[in-house]
Design a protein around this motif. Sequence first.
Motif, PDB file in Angstrom:
ATOM      1  N   LYS A  60       0.833  -1.196   0.000  1.00 48.33           N
ATOM      2  CA  LYS A  60       0.000   0.000   0.000  1.00 48.33           C
ATOM      3  C   LYS A  60       0.874   1.255   0.000  1.00 48.33           C
ATOM      4  O   LYS A  60       2.024   1.221   0.435  1.00 48.33           O
ATOM      5  N   PRO A  61       0.332   2.375  -0.479  1.00 46.80           N
ATOM      6  CA  PRO A  61       1.111   3.618  -0.498  1.00 46.80           C
ATOM      7  C   PRO A  61       1.518   4.068   0.901  1.00 46.80           C
ATOM      8  O   PRO A  61       0.698   4.080   1.829  1.00 46.80           O
ATOM      9  N   LEU A  62       2.782   4.441   1.050  1.00 47.46           N
ATOM     10  CA  LEU A  62       3.319   4.954   2.310  1.00 47.46           C
ATOM     11  C   LEU A  62       3.825   6.371   2.077  1.00 47.46           C
ATOM     12  O   LEU A  62       4.642   6.602   1.188  1.00 47.46           O
ATOM     13  N   ILE A  63       3.345   7.309   2.877  1.00 48.77           N
ATOM     14  CA  ILE A  63       3.762   8.698   2.768  1.00 48.77           C
ATOM     15  C   ILE A  63       4.412   9.103   4.083  1.00 48.77           C
ATOM     16  O   ILE A  63       3.827   8.920   5.164  1.00 48.77           O
ATOM     17  N   GLY A  64       5.621   9.638   4.019  1.00 53.27           N
ATOM     18  CA  GLY A  64       6.319  10.078   5.211  1.00 53.27           C
ATOM     19  C   GLY A  64       6.124  11.561   5.451  1.00 53.27           C
ATOM     20  O   GLY A  64       6.393  12.379   4.563  1.00 53.27           O
ATOM     21  N   ALA A  65       5.648  11.920   6.637  1.00 50.95           N
ATOM     22  CA  ALA A  65       5.553  13.313   7.064  1.00 50.95           C
ATOM     23  C   ALA A  65       6.754  13.561   7.966  1.00 50.95           C
ATOM     24  O   ALA A  65       6.719  13.299   9.167  1.00 50.95           O
ATOM     25  N   LEU A  66       7.836  14.052   7.362  1.00 45.54           N
ATOM     26  CA  LEU A  66       9.129  14.154   8.047  1.00 45.54           C
ATOM     27  C   LEU A  66       9.247  15.515   8.721  1.00 45.54           C
ATOM     28  O   LEU A  66       9.757  16.469   8.149  1.00 45.54           O
ATOM     29  N   ASN A  67       8.783  15.571   9.952  1.00 37.92           N
ATOM     30  CA  ASN A  67       8.647  16.821  10.684  1.00 37.92           C
ATOM     31  C   ASN A  67       9.943  17.290  11.334  1.00 37.92           C
ATOM     32  O   ASN A  67       9.980  18.337  11.967  1.00 37.92           O
ATOM     33  N   GLY A  68      11.028  16.532  11.176  1.00 39.29           N
ATOM     34  CA  GLY A  68      12.310  16.902  11.755  1.00 39.29           C
ATOM     35  C   GLY A  68      13.394  16.028  11.162  1.00 39.29           C
ATOM     36  O   GLY A  68      13.261  15.505  10.054  1.00 39.29           O
ATOM     37  N   LEU A  69      14.466  15.828  11.912  1.00 36.00           N
ATOM     38  CA  LEU A  69      15.605  15.091  11.375  1.00 36.00           C
ATOM     39  C   LEU A  69      15.301  13.606  11.206  1.00 36.00           C
ATOM     40  O   LEU A  69      14.490  13.027  11.928  1.00 36.00           O
ATOM     41  N   SER A  70      15.968  13.016  10.224  1.00 35.67           N
ATOM     42  CA  SER A  70      15.931  11.573   9.970  1.00 35.67           C
ATOM     43  C   SER A  70      17.377  11.117   9.865  1.00 35.67           C
ATOM     44  O   SER A  70      18.029  11.343   8.843  1.00 35.67           O
ATOM     45  N   HIS A  71      17.880  10.504  10.914  1.00 38.97           N
ATOM     46  CA  HIS A  71      19.270  10.079  10.955  1.00 38.97           C
ATOM     47  C   HIS A  71      19.356   8.566  11.107  1.00 38.97           C
ATOM     48  O   HIS A  71      18.452   7.940  11.664  1.00 38.97           O
ATOM     49  N   GLY A  72      20.455   7.984  10.639  1.00 34.81           N
ATOM     50  CA  GLY A  72      20.704   6.564  10.846  1.00 34.81           C
ATOM     51  C   GLY A  72      19.543   5.701  10.383  1.00 34.81           C
ATOM     52  O   GLY A  72      19.076   5.794   9.244  1.00 34.81           O
ATOM     53  N   GLY A  73      19.063   4.851  11.290  1.00 35.96           N
ATOM     54  CA  GLY A  73      17.920   3.996  10.960  1.00 35.96           C
ATOM     55  C   GLY A  73      16.675   4.784  10.601  1.00 35.96           C
ATOM     56  O   GLY A  73      15.847   4.328   9.809  1.00 35.96           O
ATOM     57  N   GLY A  74      16.535   5.991  11.160  1.00 33.63           N
ATOM     58  CA  GLY A  74      15.407   6.836  10.794  1.00 33.63           C
ATOM     59  C   GLY A  74      15.491   7.309   9.362  1.00 33.63           C
ATOM     60  O   GLY A  74      14.470   7.432   8.656  1.00 33.63           O
ATOM     61  N   ALA A  75      16.708   7.580   8.883  1.00 39.62           N
ATOM     62  CA  ALA A  75      16.901   7.978   7.487  1.00 39.62           C
ATOM     63  C   ALA A  75      16.621   6.810   6.554  1.00 39.62           C
ATOM     64  O   ALA A  75      16.036   6.988   5.475  1.00 39.62           O
TER      65      ALA A  75
END
Length: 254
Positions: free
Chosen positions: A99-114
């Motif tokens: 299914k479609p996944l949309i990321g609402a990236l409200n701040g930093l995305s580092h390491g595993g978060g990136a």
Amino acid sequence: MIEPELQLQRPAEGLALLTINRPKARNALTTTLQFELDAALKHLMQDDEVRAVVVTGAGDRAFSAGYDLKEMHGFDQDWMLLNYLDRQGLMAAVASYPKPLIGALNGLSHGGGAILATLFDIRVGCSRSEFRFTAAAYNGVNNTWQLPRIVGQAKALEFTMTARPVSAEEALSAGLLNHLVGDDEVLDKALEIAAMIAANPEGGIRWHKALIRANAGRSIDEALQAENGVMSGELRPGKPSAVFREFLATRRPV
């Protein structure tokens, strides 16, 4: 009352919103939290009412700062390897999510978060959004399998080998972000995009995602044949009068 570290909401018809809820830890991913995210996505995958899923982080500092280093501090070498393999399996499940996944990236995305952020189909960010692929800084390697598909080989090499922060503006230019909006508009924009997707028939959305992903390593002829196979099989059109009547009925006035 202790709030759950992963929150599920239904903000509108056809939409699900998952919020990583560890703002004091910059939404770092513990092993348990990552398994909970996997379980929630599998649950939503079986829910025919859900047509698109938005994922975000709580607070205004981070989408996710990556794996929880405090948790990992107590791991021995063998457990570290097993944990890595488990997490890679969980990331692979997100990468192949139908299914479609949309990321609402409200701040930093580092390491595993990136890494998690790059697995979404569409990413919306703001001035606080920042990417950092950190593995090279600790003699590791990661995201070689997904990042080049998004930003190309040269940018992927730079971002991973330097392990440097990538600003929101640079991320937009490189294709890591689809949209760069105001700091208070990230979730609204992500939900707006999700609603537009959810308004379309499920089959076409599912097959667009599946074919675009699968066609990344195919020749043009192979990719065209794969699309033709879908259009002459599961999505074989009906009578034009019926197909376009339904299409026109759902169009917005110009």
